[in-house]
Design a protein around this motif. Structure first.
Motif, PDB file in Angstrom:
ATOM      1  N   LEU B 312      -0.077 -10.393   2.823  1.00 54.39           N
ATOM      2  CA  LEU B 312      -1.145  -9.458   2.047  1.00 54.39           C
ATOM      3  C   LEU B 312      -1.011 -10.162   0.186  1.00 54.39           C
ATOM      4  N   LYS B 313      -1.537 -10.142  -0.244  1.00 54.15           N
ATOM      5  CA  LYS B 313      -2.136 -11.374  -1.427  1.00 54.15           C
ATOM      6  C   LYS B 313      -2.094 -10.334  -2.615  1.00 54.15           C
ATOM      7  N   SER B 314      -2.255 -10.552  -3.574  1.00 54.21           N
ATOM      8  CA  SER B 314      -2.930  -9.844  -4.779  1.00 54.21           C
ATOM      9  C   SER B 314      -4.831  -9.327  -4.379  1.00 54.21           C
ATOM     10  N   GLN B 580       3.049  11.034  -9.079  1.00 58.61           N
ATOM     11  CA  GLN B 580       3.114  12.287  -9.917  1.00 58.61           C
ATOM     12  C   GLN B 580       4.810  10.870 -10.319  1.00 58.61           C
ATOM     13  N   ALA B 581       4.739  11.160 -11.425  1.00 62.40           N
ATOM     14  CA  ALA B 581       6.378  10.546 -12.197  1.00 62.40           C
ATOM     15  C   ALA B 581       6.727   9.804 -11.175  1.00 62.40           C
ATOM     16  N   GLY B 582       6.507   8.824 -11.327  1.00 65.13           N
ATOM     17  CA  GLY B 582       6.584   7.605 -10.728  1.00 65.13           C
ATOM     18  C   GLY B 582       6.611   7.425  -8.979  1.00 65.13           C
ATOM     19  N   PHE B 583       6.203   8.125  -8.941  1.00 64.74           N
ATOM     20  CA  PHE B 583       6.070   8.177  -7.339  1.00 64.74           C
ATOM     21  C   PHE B 583       4.691   8.447  -6.631  1.00 64.74           C
ATOM     22  N   THR B 584       4.264   8.720  -5.440  1.00 64.61           N
ATOM     23  CA  THR B 584       3.121   8.841  -4.615  1.00 64.61           C
ATOM     24  C   THR B 584       3.363   9.897  -3.942  1.00 64.61           C
ATOM     25  N   ASP B 585       2.409  11.059  -4.086  1.00 66.79           N
ATOM     26  CA  ASP B 585       2.333  12.536  -2.383  1.00 66.79           C
ATOM     27  C   ASP B 585       0.990  11.710  -2.512  1.00 66.79           C
ATOM     28  N   VAL B 608      -0.261   4.342  -5.564  1.00 66.55           N
ATOM     29  CA  VAL B 608      -0.945   3.470  -3.824  1.00 66.55           C
ATOM     30  C   VAL B 608      -2.368   3.626  -4.685  1.00 66.55           C
ATOM     31  N   THR B 609      -3.076   1.873  -4.259  1.00 68.15           N
ATOM     32  CA  THR B 609      -4.550   2.044  -4.878  1.00 68.15           C
ATOM     33  C   THR B 609      -5.155   1.909  -3.476  1.00 68.15           C
ATOM     34  N   ARG B 610      -4.786   1.617  -2.642  1.00 66.29           N
ATOM     35  CA  ARG B 610      -5.372   0.994  -1.093  1.00 66.29           C
ATOM     36  C   ARG B 610      -4.577   1.514  -0.191  1.00 66.29           C
ATOM     37  N   ALA B 611      -5.898   2.189   0.587  1.00 71.19           N
ATOM     38  CA  ALA B 611      -5.312   2.715   2.059  1.00 71.19           C
ATOM     39  C   ALA B 611      -5.944   2.814   2.471  1.00 71.19           C
ATOM     40  N   VAL B 612      -5.847   2.838   3.858  1.00 68.62           N
ATOM     41  CA  VAL B 612      -7.440   3.328   4.980  1.00 68.62           C
ATOM     42  C   VAL B 612      -6.563   3.568   6.105  1.00 68.62           C
ATOM     43  N   PHE B 613      -7.804   4.641   7.159  1.00 75.52           N
ATOM     44  CA  PHE B 613      -7.416   4.769   8.372  1.00 75.52           C
ATOM     45  C   PHE B 613      -8.019   3.838   9.303  1.00 75.52           C
ATOM     46  N   GLN B 640       2.668  -0.447  -4.639  1.00 81.21           N
ATOM     47  CA  GLN B 640       2.124  -1.767  -5.318  1.00 81.21           C
ATOM     48  C   GLN B 640       3.045  -3.000  -5.028  1.00 81.21           C
ATOM     49  N   CYS B 641       3.982  -3.132  -4.598  1.00 81.01           N
ATOM     50  CA  CYS B 641       4.589  -4.276  -4.656  1.00 81.01           C
ATOM     51  C   CYS B 641       4.306  -5.305  -2.925  1.00 81.01           C
ATOM     52  N   MET B 642       2.847  -4.103  -2.793  1.00 79.19           N
ATOM     53  CA  MET B 642       2.054  -5.187  -1.578  1.00 79.19           C
ATOM     54  C   MET B 642       2.694  -5.493  -0.117  1.00 79.19           C
TER      55      MET B 642
END
Lengths: 527, 806
Positions: B312-314, B580-585, B608-613, B640-642
């Motif tokens: 995974l790249k940017s 939320q506060a640096g973490f993702t729920d 988390v900006t990318r996700a997929v089912f 974030q760190c891919m």
């Protein structure tokens, strides 16, 4: 390690007419031959037997032309008044013609004087034709009657008085001796009709306009009628049910004709066009333009030539190009002998059990690509600006400029040119800068050129002249764009007022009014 | 991390493997790469990841072989430990805490003793040389491991930082410093970037920021040192490496060209261009046969072998799942889309979208694939590429690719240049499977959304169908942000800032508008299956709203800051990621009720900006309510760190463990299907032999032992006759025939052959058979076949070799 990817040349959609098989076929005619006749050419009829002479009825004469000579082979001039409807018998030996003086004349093709004269009509005879047994003649006249004559005895066999108007067109069946169809001219209130007869009238079809021309399909199941601006097709086997009505002309359609294979229908009209229809889809597939209103139209067997007669008395002849001539057109693509060397062994396909040893295909790169691969940017641009590429395929030059721009080396490639190189570049810009397909790329290049060479402006008269020319063209283009925007603004106003405003059920906000007003203001500024 | 007992967040690969230089084992079979918190061991022949060395709790900062034992390797990590591994088996042997975070580790061989060097950056960059006998401290050391090298059998150590080169001789305990001027006359930068030392000669090669390579000699004297300059690279030299014999020097940089310089004949150089991305590290295997380059796009290339992995790249496109291959699709190499198998953590292939030569030069704006979308059937792929230059207008291309059954890949069908005037914000295909026409909708910052439709041109019969614009829509000159089709394709929802407009794609009528101000819409999703009457949207103002499309009214809404909302294509479920506060729920819910089915606090740090089912290959049938949402498809997301993470249940994990145990094989042989077949066969043969020893005469011999198959397997594949020819023979050899029929067969056989040889063997055979019983049975049975095969082998294959020589 990937291989070098060559510069992508953008393929632009071709503008203008699409090349179809039909256009290729119907364009494959030689330059037309024009023959001046004495009056309007009202009828053209091809002899059914070789060498397929054709009879041209114009004013008081009927001329017979051979397939290749442009002088009449024969002419029949013994008409007292305007002749009408000269038609050949199916054996090509006899020719019948009506006349304004109500006498129908029968000629031997080789003779000069009429063999028989059929007198009985009281007014001008516009329609004459042989029946399919070739012993009888059908005539239709302005005296509202339609008669059947016996050829040898010159006696009237039958007269049909059912018409209530001038009979101006008719056609006999080629299969059934007793079937013929006539159309009539409209003068009074009741809608014009035409009748199909089998001894007595069996069918009456309503065209809606005065019928100008009738045509039976070779199978005789379908009938085509032309009248007014319409061409209508009727199914005779279904009791004359109308199939389609074609409205492709904007003036009265005067003549109809079928291509030799029966797959194309041609119609000529007073609007100076001949349209070719596909008889399965009834779509126009080709169009011929002529100088004057067309009165008559005929196609030679095998579509060897198209003959069109016009109101100004000009007969227009177009012969089909023969095979050698049409090949000459593609002669530019004729392969050189060295082609054989390149193709050697390439067209051999391995059979099922062959063991195939594949050789990697050598990638062939264009010259500019080779130079780009070596990062020789100036040289690549020079190659792309070579005369042939620049003039014939400007998209290649533009693609190379674009590629250089993408690599960020366009400035390097443009810089450092002498007078000749610069003027070549400017010449290309002048030619292509205003092409909307190339403008985005070339505007950047033009800006760069001006930036680079602004210090040396005034040193060369050639370059200065070209720069002035470029400026002039830019100004013209700006004016043109402004005008276009004005027209667009006008059109927008027209559309806005004509379109009904549609209300959309809106559940929440309603700030539409303010927004639309804002939009209008913006447009005004743009104009 | 674990909240629901049996659902766990699991790492599924995808972290960086190019941060540190890889290590090739001494027999050139294995490649060790530091990857996130573990060390990955790859096989150089099959490119598969064999196993991970796990144990570090921080980022692994260096890997190296233990000089005294070739089967062991050290790794150091940011957690302050150094661990010793047996990397062939993946066993941790021992570990030592250093106390401070090691940034890098270097070693060299020096007769029996070795030095382990760790650089501690927090201690203001001084260096600690830890060894049994030697220790030395150099001050002012660069944090880049490429800037440190050991020279000729560990006699000296070279380190470069800034404009200074420092050479420290261990024997003399003396250090020499050489410095360069900052800029030379032409304004070139002289900063050191990397260092390599010649294995046999007293020569140090240094790479510089301006692309020069300097070869330093005679550096044991303060004043009389000399250097020569090599210049080919046009920008920074990022890696240098001498081959083990010292005959060649390899260098690489941003140009992604591997340059090989002949030592002492520097004018001769060889190039290997277009390696895909900027080279960050070069490693040569100890026997000099393999070069491994690692690249800035997170790939490793083994020259004379293939690419190992591109991960995974940017990312600028969304994650997607190809419905056909079930592979995840995302950006790969510049201008490519990569198809990445989730099951095997392996790159399947790269699809070249841009189809342009990539110019490896820093600071150059290139075409990037920014959006991509698949149809539900996987027949069509739409991709958007864009290039933005500072002073020029945006270049946009919309490309539509059709899946070609014959070549099994996507073929370009239509290119639409400049589909919109501004950047495309969203794109989606009509997902209904029953509609005759395929439709694509793209929304753009220019305030329009356009519908593209596949149509056959009216005039030309020879051209296939192509795409053209069907409708251009706008709403009060607002900027559309996202678009989505309902499950049956009868509705299209396009969000214009705060307003959601619902259109009918058949008539292009605006049906209704929905909005819930304030806050622009961020994400839109139609419900699936039984919830298809719901439309769920998230706004920038921390609101999650659900509209009922039958009543055109808001059904429910809750206040939560959702960064990402996505719907499972196979079930009603939707997943919302809430930072939320640096973490993702993570919350999983059904649109028909506002209560979450499942929630997971702090799935990862950062957003988390990318996700997929991703649909599962086989459905799970867990009935526990909390894990039911994982039955149809699996949720993958990128941190974030891919790192690619996913959710698994305990049952699934157990099953996978069992499966992986079965697959454990001897990695001394490349793991290929053919090897699996052969290996099994070999084992059985051994077993059989032992069985014969114990005189188990009753047992029928296994057909694999037959001579025909042996012959078949030993004959080189390229001189074998066609498979159709061999098939019947093979099948016959598998059949266990009855003894009577066998003798008959033999009779007829002999009659046909009528050779003396045959008759002789007949005379000899009966006693033999009596002795060996079943053992010879198979051999005699297939005698004819063997002969046939021999005949085939004897055929003249000289022509073939001559062809191959060509």
């Amino acid at each position: 390690m990937a291989s070098y990817k060559p510069t992508k040349i953008t393929v632009y959609p071709k503008l203008g007419e699409k090349v179809t098989q039909d256009t290729v076929y119907w364009k494959n005619y030689k330059a037309p031959i024009q023959i001046k006749e004495f009056g309007a050419v009202t009828n053209i009829n091809f002899s059914p037997v070789a060498p397929h002479n054709f009879a041209v009825t114009a004013f008081t004469r009927i001329h017979i032309y051979g397939p290749f000579s442009h002088e009449p082979v024969k002419s029949f001039t013994r008409f007292k008044d305007t002749a009408y409807c000269g038609r050949f018998r199916s054996d090509g030996q006899l020719l019948v013609a009506g006349c304004e003086d109500s006498v129908v004349r029968l000629f031997d093709v080789n003779g000069k004087v009429a063999l028989r004269m059929y007198k009985g009509h009281t007014k001008a005879v516009h329609v004459t034709d042989f029946t399919s047994d070739s012993y009888q003649i059908l005539t239709g006249s302005d005296d509202y009657s339609c008669r059947l004559w016996d050829i040898p005895n010159a006696t009237e066999l039958n007269a049909y008085q059912e018409h209530t108007d001038y009979i101006r067109c008719g056609v006999t069946s080629k299969l059934n001796t007793n079937l013929f169809i006539t159309g009539k001219m409209e003068t009074a209130a009741p809608p014009p009709l035409f009748y199909a007869y089998v001894l007595i009238s069996v069918m009456t079809l309503d065209h809606g306009q005065p019928v100008e021309s009738l045509l039976l399909y070779p199978s005789e199941g379908l009938l085509v009628s032309a009248g007014g601006r319409f061409v209508k097709v009727w199914d005779l086997l279904k009791k004359g049910q109308p199939l389609v009505s074609l409205k492709n002309h904007h003036k009265t359609v005067t003549c109809l004709c079928l291509s030799s294979n029966g797959e194309r229908l041609l119609s000529g009209s007073l609007d100076r066009h001949v349209k070719v229809y596909n008889t399965t889809s009834y779509k126009v597939v080709h169009n011929f333009d002529y100088a004057a209103s067309i009165l008559s139209l005929a196609l030679a067997p095998n579509d060897e030539s198209i003959v069109v007669g016009m109101t100004n008395g000009i007969l227009n002849l177009k012969h089909r190009k023969n095979a050698e001539e049409s090949k000459e057109i593609s002669g530019q693509q004729r392969r050189r002998p060295s082609y054989r060397v390149f193709v050697k062994g390439k067209n051999y396909f391995p059979k099922q059990d062959d063991y195939l040893v594949s050789k990697p295909v050598k990638q062939h790169l264009a010259k500019y690509d080779k130079q780009l691969k070596k990062f020789n940017v100036s040289k690549a641009l020079d190659t792309a600006l070579e005369a042939w590429t620049r003039l014939k395929k400007p998209e290649i030059t533009v693609a190379v400029i674009k590629e250089l721009d993408r690599r960020g080396t366009l400035k390097n490639a443009l810089a450092g040119r002498d007078e000749q190189g610069l003027s070549r570049l400017l010449y290309f810009l002048i030619g292509n800068l205003f092409d909307p397909r190339f403008a985005p790329v070339l505007v950047t290049a033009a800006e760069m050129i001006l930036d680079i060479y602004q210090s040396v402006i005034g040193q060369s008269s050639v370059v200065d002249r070209q720069l002035l020319r470029l400026q002039e063209m830019l100004e013209r283009e700006i004016d043109y764009q402004q005008e276009l925007l004005e027209v667009l603004g006008m059109l927008d106003t027209v559309f806005a007022s004509s379109l009904p405003r549609k209300e959309v059920p809106c559940s929440a906000i309603s700030k539409s009014n303010g927004l639309t007003q804002g939009e209008g203001r913006l447009q005004l500024q743009a104009t | 991390m674990v909240e629901h007992g049996d659902i766990r967040v699991v790492h599924r690969g995808g972290s960086k493997i190019n941060s540190r230089e890889p290590v090739i084992s001494s027999d050139s079979r294995l490649l060790l790469c530091a990857s996130g918190e573990c060390v990955k061991v790859f096989s150089t022949s099959t490119e598969e990841c064999i196993h991970d060395l796990r144990g570090h709790t921080g980022l692994v900062t260096g890997v190296l072989l233990r000089p005294s034992n070739h089967l062991q390797a050290y790794s150091c990590s940011a957690d302050g430990t150094v661990r010793l591994w047996d990397f062939t088996d993946g066993i941790l042997i021992k570990w030592r805490s250093v106390g401070k975070a090691c940034v890098c580790v270097c070693t060299c061989v020096c007769a029996e003793l070795f030095q382990l060097v760790a650089v501690h950056l927090p201690q203001s960059g001084d260096r600690l040389v830890e060894a049994r006998e030697l220790s030395a401290v150099l001050s002012d050391v660069s944090s880049n491991p490429a800037a440190i090298a050991f020279g000729r059998g560990g006699e000296y150590i070279v380190s470069a930082k800034g404009l200074q080169l420092e050479v420290y001789f261990f024997k003399k305990q003396k250090s020499y410093r050489f410095s360069l001027k900052e800029n030379n006359k032409k304004g070139r930068k002289n900063t050191f970037t990397c260092v390599a030392s010649h294995p046999q000669d007293d020569c140090i090669a240094t790479g510089h920021e301006d692309g020069k390579i300097r070869l330093w000699r005679n550096f044991s004297h303060k004043k009389e040192y000399t250097y020569s300059t090599l210049h080919w690279h046009h920008s920074v030299v990022s890696s240098l490496c001498f081959t083990p014999e010292g005959t060649n020097l390899l260098s690489g940089g941003v140009e992604s060209v591997l340059v090989q310089w002949r030592y002492n004949q520097e004018s001769q150089k060889d190039f290997l261009p277009r390696l895909g991305a900027a080279i960050t590290h070069i490693v040569v295997s100890p026997d000099g046969a393999l070069f491994c380059t690692s690249h800035s796009d997170n790939s490793k290339e083994l020259l004379s072998a293939l690419r190992i992995q591109v991960t995974l790249k940017s990312l600028s496109t969304d994650l997607m799942v190809d419905p056909r291959s079930k592979a995840m699709v995302l950006n790969g190499k510049p201008g490519h889309l990569q198809f990445y198998s989730l099951q095997r953590d392996k790159l399947l292939f790269n699809l070249d979208i841009v189809q342009q030569e990539y110019i490896h030069q820093s600071g150059l704006q290139q075409f990037e694939v920014v959006k991509a979308a698949f149809t539900a059937s996987g027949n069509w792929l739409a991709s958007v590429e864009e290039r933005k230059q500072k002073d020029a207008e945006l270049e946009l291309n919309l490309k539509l690719w059709m899946f070609d059954e014959q070549s099994q890949s996507f073929v370009l069908n239509t290119t639409i240049s400049a589909p919109h005037e501004a950047r495309i914000t969203a794109m989606c295909f009509c997902q209904s499977t029953d509609s005759q026409t395929t439709m694509l909708v793209s929304t753009s910052k220019d305030g329009h959304f356009k519908a593209w439709q596949l149509a056959t041109p009216a005039h030309t019969e020879d051209d296939g169908p192509s795409w053209s614009c069907d409708f251009v829509g706008a709403y009060h000159s607002l900027v559309p942000e996202c678009c989505t089709f309902s499950a049956d394709g009868s509705l299209l929802a396009v969000s214009f800032q705060e307003v959601v407009t619902v259109w009918s794609p058949s008539s292009w009528e605006l049906l209704t508008t929905l909005s819930q101000p304030p806050g622009a819409i961020r994400d839109l999703c139609f419900g699936k299956l039984s919830c298809s009457k719901y439309l769920v949207g998230t706004t920038a103002n921390n609101l999650l709203c659900c509209w009922n499309l039958l009543t055109c009214a808001l059904e429910w809404s809750t206040s939560m800051n959702t960064s990402l909302l996505l719907a499972d294509p196979l079930s009603e479920n939707m997943a919302a990621f809430c930072p939320q506060a640096g973490f993702t729920d993570l919350f999983v819910f059904k649109p028909n009720e506002p209560r979450p089915l499942y929630s997971h606090k702090a799935v990862c740090s950062g957003n988390v900006t990318r996700a997929v089912f991703a649909p599962r290959e086989e459905m799970l049938d867990s009935c526990e309510e909390s894990s039911q949402w994982l039955n149809h498809s699996q949720l993958y997301f990128l941190t974030q760190c891919m790192d690619l993470m996913t959710f698994t249940t305990k049952a699934e994990e157990a099953r996978q463990m069992a499966a992986s145990k079965q697959l454990v094989i001897d990695d001394s042989i490349a793991m290929t299907p053919f090897h699996l077949l052969l290996g099994k066969h070999r084992g059985q043969q051994q077993q059989q032999e032992s069985g014969q020893d114990s005189l188990s005469a009753e047992r029928t011999p296994l057909p694999q032992g037959s001579a025909a198959i042996k012959e078949l397997l030993q004959t080189p594949a390229h001189i074998l006759p066609s498979t159709s020819f061999l098939c019947s023979m093979f099948v016959q050899s598998l059949l266990i025939s009855v003894t009577d029929s066998r003798s008959e067969e033999m009779e007829s056989e002999k009659e046909e052959d009528s050779e003396e040889e045959e008759i002789e063997s007949r005379a000899v055979r009966p006693p033999e058979m009596a002795r060996c019983g079943q053992a010879t049975e198979t051999a005699t049975l297939t005698k004819a076949q063997v002969k046939e095969l021999r005949r085939v082998k004897k055929l003249d294959h000289g022509w073939l070799s001559s062809v191959l020589d060509l």
